[in-house]
Design an enzyme around this catalytic site. Structure first.
Site, PDB file in Angstrom:
ATOM      1  N   TYR A 166       0.831  -1.209   0.000  1.00 23.09           N
ATOM      2  CA  TYR A 166       0.000   0.000   0.000  1.00 23.09           C
ATOM      3  C   TYR A 166       0.869   1.265   0.000  1.00 23.09           C
ATOM      4  CZ  TYR A 166      -3.751   3.074   1.841  1.00 23.09           C
ATOM      5  OH  TYR A 166      -4.664   4.073   2.053  1.00 23.09           O
ATOM      6  N   LYS A 170       0.874   4.150  -2.799  1.00 20.81           N
ATOM      7  CA  LYS A 170       0.444   5.509  -2.474  1.00 20.81           C
ATOM      8  C   LYS A 170       1.524   6.543  -2.801  1.00 20.81           C
ATOM      9  CE  LYS A 170      -3.804   5.173  -1.168  1.00 20.81           C
ATOM     10  NZ  LYS A 170      -4.820   5.559  -2.177  1.00 20.81           N
TER      11      LYS A 170
HETATM   12  P1  NAD Z   1     -13.449   2.413   1.721  1.00 22.25           P
HETATM   13  O1  NAD Z   1     -13.081   0.973   1.685  1.00 22.25           O
HETATM   14  O2  NAD Z   1     -14.634   2.824   2.503  1.00 22.25           O
HETATM   15  O3  NAD Z   1     -13.647   2.983   0.248  1.00 22.25           O
HETATM   16  C1  NAD Z   1     -12.949   2.504  -0.865  1.00 22.25           C
HETATM   17  C2  NAD Z   1     -13.952   2.253  -1.960  1.00 22.25           C
HETATM   18  O4  NAD Z   1     -13.255   1.869  -3.157  1.00 22.25           O
HETATM   19  C3  NAD Z   1     -14.908   1.104  -1.619  1.00 22.25           C
HETATM   20  O5  NAD Z   1     -16.250   1.562  -1.723  1.00 22.25           O
HETATM   21  C4  NAD Z   1     -14.562   0.032  -2.628  1.00 22.25           C
HETATM   22  O6  NAD Z   1     -15.687  -0.745  -3.047  1.00 22.25           O
HETATM   23  C5  NAD Z   1     -13.995   0.844  -3.777  1.00 22.25           C
HETATM   24  N1  NAD Z   1     -13.118   0.059  -4.629  1.00 22.25           N
HETATM   25  C6  NAD Z   1     -12.144  -0.800  -4.238  1.00 22.25           C
HETATM   26  N2  NAD Z   1     -11.548  -1.347  -5.312  1.00 22.25           N
HETATM   27  C7  NAD Z   1     -12.151  -0.814  -6.407  1.00 22.25           C
HETATM   28  C8  NAD Z   1     -11.965  -0.973  -7.802  1.00 22.25           C
HETATM   29  N3  NAD Z   1     -11.045  -1.822  -8.285  1.00 22.25           N
HETATM   30  N4  NAD Z   1     -12.751  -0.269  -8.643  1.00 22.25           N
HETATM   31  C9  NAD Z   1     -13.696   0.591  -8.162  1.00 22.25           C
HETATM   32  N5  NAD Z   1     -13.930   0.760  -6.847  1.00 22.25           N
HETATM   33  C10 NAD Z   1     -13.157   0.077  -5.973  1.00 22.25           C
HETATM   34  O7  NAD Z   1     -12.158   3.190   2.243  1.00 22.25           O
HETATM   35  P2  NAD Z   1     -11.847   4.761   2.362  1.00 22.25           P
HETATM   36  O8  NAD Z   1     -11.144   4.940   3.640  1.00 22.25           O
HETATM   37  O9  NAD Z   1     -13.024   5.587   2.036  1.00 22.25           O
HETATM   38  O10 NAD Z   1     -10.735   4.918   1.218  1.00 22.25           O
HETATM   39  C11 NAD Z   1     -10.818   5.847   0.148  1.00 22.25           C
HETATM   40  C12 NAD Z   1      -9.419   6.182  -0.314  1.00 22.25           C
HETATM   41  O11 NAD Z   1      -8.722   6.894   0.715  1.00 22.25           O
HETATM   42  C13 NAD Z   1      -8.559   4.975  -0.638  1.00 22.25           C
HETATM   43  O12 NAD Z   1      -7.733   5.255  -1.764  1.00 22.25           O
HETATM   44  C14 NAD Z   1      -7.687   4.828   0.593  1.00 22.25           C
HETATM   45  O13 NAD Z   1      -6.492   4.141   0.325  1.00 22.25           O
HETATM   46  C15 NAD Z   1      -7.472   6.274   0.943  1.00 22.25           C
HETATM   47  N6  NAD Z   1      -7.049   6.527   2.317  1.00 22.25           N
HETATM   48  C16 NAD Z   1      -7.915   6.363   3.357  1.00 22.25           C
HETATM   49  C17 NAD Z   1      -7.484   6.657   4.647  1.00 22.25           C
HETATM   50  C18 NAD Z   1      -8.408   6.560   5.817  1.00 22.25           C
HETATM   51  O14 NAD Z   1      -7.988   6.963   6.926  1.00 22.25           O
HETATM   52  N7  NAD Z   1      -9.628   6.089   5.653  1.00 22.25           N
HETATM   53  C19 NAD Z   1      -6.171   7.067   4.874  1.00 22.25           C
HETATM   54  C20 NAD Z   1      -5.304   7.227   3.790  1.00 22.25           C
HETATM   55  C21 NAD Z   1      -5.775   6.964   2.515  1.00 22.25           C
END
Ligand code: NAD
Length: 301
Positions: A166, A170
């Site tokens: 990851y 990123k």
């Molecule tokens: P989440 O799991 O709620 O949302 C991610 C969404 O992406 C899900 O709805 C999933 O179905 C969708 N998804 C996954 N693979 C896919 C694909 N191949 N095609 C289309 N859709 C797909 O998680 P989140 O926390 O909302 O994450 C959103 C973004 O933020 C991600 O890129 C994650 O890495 C990043 N992020 C989140 C955090 C955090 O604290 N939540 C921190 C750093 C980065």
């Protein structure tokens, strides 16, 4: 200053069936954007899938009086990405905003990590960011307007135990951004990164409920909305969570010129203090600026 509005603008938000993406999509729609809600609807490790997740958010946007269409494709699938673009163009004739947000996790220490865990995470985050960008790029350039937001993480910028796949992915999206900010500048295509911290299914269980309660995705979205606006910067890494916002940057120290020819590893060792001294450190906007410094130092500057 006037409120930020997106009337007449078309946005695509990937992974918008839940978590942060859903919030971004709802807020863009609330501010007038027409939104393609993409989500594969799979589980957090990238398995399974259903178009229901995207459709549910479309229904929410419509219930609020907005316009949206659902796309249940994987961002890694060429035909699915092409369909997503076609849906937007056939329905609304333009694409102004892309938020590349879709993501999965396959956390394991390197000892336990299989190649497949590394590959899938790279596929979703890197190729799943690149492919939609590539698909909207010429459309945005031709209309001399585009706003793209990629989603990075402190895990990539600073490291996090058990997230080598990851973290690598990123950081890769930041490399993509750094070049595209230069390539898009002439046509007002701006690209920035959000580094969020939010309570979603990705983070549930990692922190106590009282901490998670303060980390609603709603606190990240205003930063993303700004990065999608006419006034957006380009090449910025905005960190956001719990109502706090900051900029992440890579700085390079001024360093030291040790001369040409006959250099030894011992000289580098013995100069480590000067190499790492923080006085005068700078963040560069492109790689060439670093090269200019080398030549300046060579010339005694
Ligand atoms: P989440 O799991 O709620 O949302 C991610 C969404 O992406 C899900 O709805 C999933 O179905 C969708 N998804 C996954 N693979 C896919 C694909 N191949 N095609 C289309 N859709 C797909 O998680 P989140 O926390 O909302 O994450 C959103 C973004 O933020 C991600 O890129 C994650 O890495 C990043 N992020 C989140 C955090 C955090 O604290 N939540 C921190 C750093 C980065």
């Amino acid at each position: 200053m006037a409120d930020i509005r997106f009337d007449g603008k078309v946005a695509i938000v990937t992974g918008a069936g839940g978590g942060l993406g859903r919030q971004h999509a709802l807020e863009l729609a609330r501010r007038g954007a027409k939104v393609v809600v993409n989500d594969l609807g799979g589980s957090m490790d990238g398995s399974g899938g259903s178009s229901e997740a995207a459709q549910k958010v479309v229904d929410e946007i419509k219930a609020l009086g907005g316009e949206a269409i659902a796309n249940g494709s994987s961002v890694t699938d060429d035909a699915g990405v092409a369909l997503m673009i076609k849906q937007a163009m056939d329905t609304w004739g333009r694409i102004d905003i892309l938020i590349a947000n879709a993501g999965i996790l396959r956390d394991k220490t390197l000892t336990k990590m299989e190649l497949a865990d590394f590959e899938l995470v790279m596929q979703v985050h890197v190729f799943g960011t690149f492919k939609p960008i590539k698909a909207v790029w010429d459309i945005m350039k031709a209309q001399n307007y585009g706003r793209i937001v990629v989603t990075t993480s402190s895990s990539g910028m600073y490291g996090n135990f058990g997230q080598s796949n990851y973290g690598a992915a990123k950081m890769a999206v930041l490399g993509l951004m750094n070049t595209l900010k230069l390539e898009g500048a002439k046509n007002d295509v701006k690209i920035n990164a959000i580094s969020p911290v939010a309570a979603t299914r990705m983070t549930e269980g990692l922190m106590p409920p009282e901490v998670l309660a303060k980390l609603a995705p709603e606190y990240v979205t205003p930063g993303v909305v700004y990065l999608c606006s006419d006034e957006a910067p380009t090449g910025a890494i905005l960190t956001a969570g719990a109502g706090a916002f900051a900029l992440s940057r890579i700085y390079e120290t001024e360093g030291v010129y040790l001369g040409e020819g006959g250099l030894s590893a011992e000289e580098v060792r013995d100069s480590w203090g000067q190499i790492t001294a923080e006085d005068g450190q700078k963040a560069y906007f492109n790689g060439g600026e670093q090269g200019q410094k080398f030549f300046r130092k060579m010339a005694g500057g």
